[in-house]
Design an enzyme around this catalytic site. Structure first.
Site, PDB file in Angstrom:
ATOM      1  N   HIS B 268       0.769  -1.444   0.039  1.00  0.00           N
ATOM      2  CA  HIS B 268       0.083   0.128  -0.047  1.00  0.00           C
ATOM      3  C   HIS B 268       0.900   1.199   0.032  1.00  0.00           C
ATOM      4  O   HIS B 268       0.644   2.109  -0.932  1.00  0.00           O
ATOM      5  CB  HIS B 268      -0.879  -0.079   1.175  1.00  0.00           C
ATOM      6  N   GLU B 269       1.614   1.086   0.958  1.00  0.00           N
ATOM      7  CA  GLU B 269       2.574   2.617   1.060  1.00  0.00           C
ATOM      8  C   GLU B 269       3.529   2.774  -0.138  1.00  0.00           C
ATOM      9  O   GLU B 269       3.972   3.826  -0.609  1.00  0.00           O
ATOM     10  CB  GLU B 269       3.184   2.506   2.420  1.00  0.00           C
ATOM     11  N   HIS B 272       1.870   4.319  -2.716  1.00  0.00           N
ATOM     12  CA  HIS B 272       1.905   6.118  -2.526  1.00  0.00           C
ATOM     13  C   HIS B 272       3.444   6.330  -2.853  1.00  0.00           C
ATOM     14  O   HIS B 272       3.442   7.539  -3.620  1.00  0.00           O
ATOM     15  CB  HIS B 272       1.895   6.289  -1.161  1.00  0.00           C
ATOM     16  N   GLU B 298      -4.862   7.622  -3.543  1.00  0.00           N
ATOM     17  CA  GLU B 298      -5.496   6.059  -3.080  1.00  0.00           C
ATOM     18  C   GLU B 298      -5.540   5.190  -4.237  1.00  0.00           C
ATOM     19  O   GLU B 298      -5.389   3.862  -3.908  1.00  0.00           O
ATOM     20  CB  GLU B 298      -6.656   6.644  -2.492  1.00  0.00           C
TER      21      GLU B 298
END
Lengths: 503, 503
Positions: B268-269, B272, B298
């Site tokens: 997830h990170e 980003h 997102e």
């Protein structure tokens, strides 16, 4: 708000801002991803630029004028704040931006030239860049003379790091120091050759050295582990300390086959760190909420590294503990061997490898060269020759190449002139503190053997740290010891310690 | 310099300055000594204040006026820069300083009240502070309406995070989304109860999880190890990503008995992080050298976490590797069990624990509540009741306490209104990207099983990341997929994946 209050409010902003820059510097040396080098240098550049803009804001000049008119209504603290503020403001505003830019640029060029020259033992390629750097430093000092009230270029340069100290006064104490150190170096370097130092090279895993670092830092009161800790230990190429009051970080480099290097480095940096952490809380964010000088700072790091860290009493307490932390790596080694090894004397070519006795001689050489260079007695081109001659004379070592001689230090290439004396002044101040501590707490050295180290730190906190920048360094030394600057106590301390250890 | 060039030069300073603040925030969450909390909050406060001063400098207003006169001479990039600059400048300058100060103060108060209320399940103590916060947000939005060209308060709030998106448009796609998700959640939550997930709780030492984190990050192209790496992974309480171009850092929290939590968090990170690292290099330090919106951001994190990270193809490639890294901790576990476990559906009360199917339902509930609150259809006092009713209706779960209900998220207490929709918009954009990727690279999903993940990342780089903030998010989606915002592709993706996995 009075003008004085408004000034303090502006100073707080400036200080918060510059200490934020300190953390970015720390990050750059510790955890920053390698790809971020350019971005970070631009970030730091902008922070410096904005901090400069904040300091030279003409509004500050007006407020200073107003506050100075009302100076008599202020107490000692207020007057000192105004004095330091004014000094900083005038120094920053009197220098033409063009000159400041030229100096920054030439420092980068000369530093680059120095690195190459050192790598290839090629003084001649560095010489013209150093000459330009020196010329710019002189131009800058000529402008600052008036602000600082100094009478010569070199005094002006010294004042950047050791306010109100003069080359004449340093010459006086350094000559006293040199006369005392040369015979000591001769005597104990001879005796040092007989010490078995093989245990110093024993491999101690880095993980264990990290635990030792935390333990020894905690022992001297530098807190990295509690819930209110204001310190950290991280690993870098060239150790340094950075921070402000509640966030002061020290750094270290570990060598698997030289545990003592990191141990003494931790003590040294913790000395710097404790000074910053113990600055007077009431003066936080004010001009006088800072260290008194580079020399006083160095006295605090050297006090922990040498006066505590190399004392037989400290080792009596700490060696069993070290042995335990290393899983008994040092069982069977005599205490006498340990204390001798921690205090070896060996005249060498390289300053940063020097021992407690010869270190100041390296500094005296640099000071004398700077002094004579900026008074016009010698030329930049003569530096290698003068350097080598002094090393032979003061330390009895023969310099074979400029790489291990005049090119060894980064300072001159980076444009730092007048900084070197601080290192040996630190030793001199330490001698004076040591003598006074013996008067105030007669058993403090003996008590180190029982692990009672904090009382010694507390003496420094009370007498030096919390006084922060309320006094210029010479005045501080006088206030604490009742004496003018003198190298005698340091020499006496060395003589007593060495005769005790080596007989 | 033209006015445009001068604006860019000022923007570069501002950007360097604000990204420096990002590093200080990172440091606060990772390595800062605990005693430094107050100092750091003052440092960050001053940086924010100075950044604000830099942005509202009237000189910028004058330069914008000049540059706008010459706008036709600029290309698309130049015009977009001027547009974004103007928008930011007007937003900052139109708001009275008093109101900005009140909002900051009330956010701190309401956040504190929220923490206490959540701890003691005491909605009533939070309600009046939330009411004040909401009133201030409305006051702010009424002022910004004109600058943003929005027609309602809630559209104005949404525009802070998702420029040019409206509550009407979100209502349309969210209702489409809800209608598709509710039956999916019912069907697969039933089937999920039969999956043996015991291997997910197997203890994996943190040291090994750290190695897995680096490995999985490297697998998707987030570099933390090379000599030019621009990334790092550090450990924090609440994971986040921070940084800019060449220095973008991700964070994670490890749980010894839940390795999958950190693994998906890293993906997830990293999603980003890659977005920030892949922003158009030519636009570095310019207004459009930024992400397009919170929702697009997102979409990038969820693409990696869910569309890649929870795909059967990824696990076919990665599970053997994971098994090896853990010293064969997972030998003998069937691939079917693994992919089912990675895609369990379980309607729950808590948003941050939600699975890929039910997550958007949590968001839709929050969006509908915000929409109706800011249009005056419901009152702050009705929030708990409306909340619980919607949870029963959309997710079929019965909320017993406000702590596990309306008080669970930090957003409203912190004054973040209009932010929630971004999370589900990310999923909706992802559906659209997924469909388009299948057209552009028909075998990309199948190739994940061979470890070929970078081509998928490269598609995102080319189509989304390097476009940076050249387009508003809706326009970007249209440009990339040829379609207006639609939830259908996301629903189709889910249906296809779930029927493939669960049959």
């Amino acid at each position: 708000m009075t003008a004085y209050e408004e000034l303090l409010s502006k100073y707080k902003e400036l200080k918060l801002f510059s200490t934020a820059g300190g953390i970015l510097y720390w990050d750059m040396q510790t955890y920053m991803p390698p790809g971020a080098v350019m971005l970070r240098s631009e970030q730091l550049g902008v922070l410096t630029k904005i901090a400069h803009r904040m300091l030279v804001d003409p509004e500050i000049g007006k407020l200073l004028d107003l506050a100075e008119k009302d100076k008599d209504a202020l107490d000692e603290v207020g007057r000192r704040n105004i004095h330091l503020y004014r000094k900083g403001y005038d120094e920053q505003t009197k220098l033409p931006e063009k000159l400041v830019g030229e100096i920054a640029k030439q420092s980068a060029i000369a530093d680059e030239a120095w690195k190459k020259a050192k790598d290839s033992n090629d003084w001649k390629s560095f010489e013209p860049e150093l000459q330009k750097s020196v010329d710019l430093a002189i131009e800058r000092a000529e402008i600052l003379k008036e602000v600082k009230g100094t009478s010569t270029v070199y005094d002006t340069l010294i004042d950047d790091y050791e306010p109100k100290m003069s080359a004449d006064e340093i010459s006086r104490v350094f000559s006293e120091l040199r006369d005392g150190l040369v015979p000591l170096a001769e005597k104990y370097s001879e005796m040092s050759t007989k010490v078995d130092t093989s245990f110093l090279g024993k491999e101690i895993p880095i993980d264990i050295q990290r635990k030792i670092a935390v333990d020894v830092a905690t022992t001297v009161g530098y807190d990295t582990t509690s819930e209110t800790a204001g310190g950290r230990i991280d690993e870098v190429e060239h150790p340094f300390t950075v921070g402000y009051y509640d966030d002061v970080r020290i750094t270290v480099k570990y060598h698997v086959d030289n545990f003592a290097s990191a141990l003494f480095a931790i003590l040294h940096e913790a000395g710097h760190g404790l000074y910053e952490q113990n600055l007077n809380q009431e003066w936080k964010y004010q001009p006088l909420g800072e260290a008194a000088s580079a020399g006083i700072h160095e006295s605090e790091s050297r006090f922990l590294e040498n006066m505590i860290g190399r004392s037989p009493e400290f080792w009596k307490f700490y060696f069993p503990r070290l042995n335990e932390l290393t899983g008994n790596a040092f069982s069977g080694i005599q205490m006498e061997t340990v204390t001798k090894a921690a205090n070896l004397v060996k005249p060498s070519k390289i300053r940063i490898e020097a021992d407690e006795v010869t270190y100041s001689l390296h500094i005296i050489i640099r000071f004398e060269i700077e002094r004579d260079l900026f008074s016009g007695k010698i030329e930049v081109s003569e530096l290698p020759q003068v350097w080598n001659q002094k090393y032979e004379e003061y330390l009895g070592v023969k310099i074979e190449t400029d790489t291990e001689g005049v090119l060894q230090d980064t300072h001159w290439g980076s444009g730092l002139y007048g900084y070197f004396p601080s290192y040996a002044l630190g030793n001199i101040y330490d001698g004076m503190w040591f003598e006074q501590m013996n008067k105030d707490m007669p058993n403090w050295v003996g008590n180190l053997a029982k692990g009672e180290i904090i009382p010694a730190i507390d003496w420094h906190k009370k007498n030096i740290h919390v006084r922060s920048n309320l006094h210029d360094p010479g005045d501080l030394a006088k206030l604490v010891t009742g004496k003018s600057l003198t190298a005698k106590p340091f020499l006496e301390y060395l003589k007593a310690k060495y005769s005790k250890i080596f007989g």
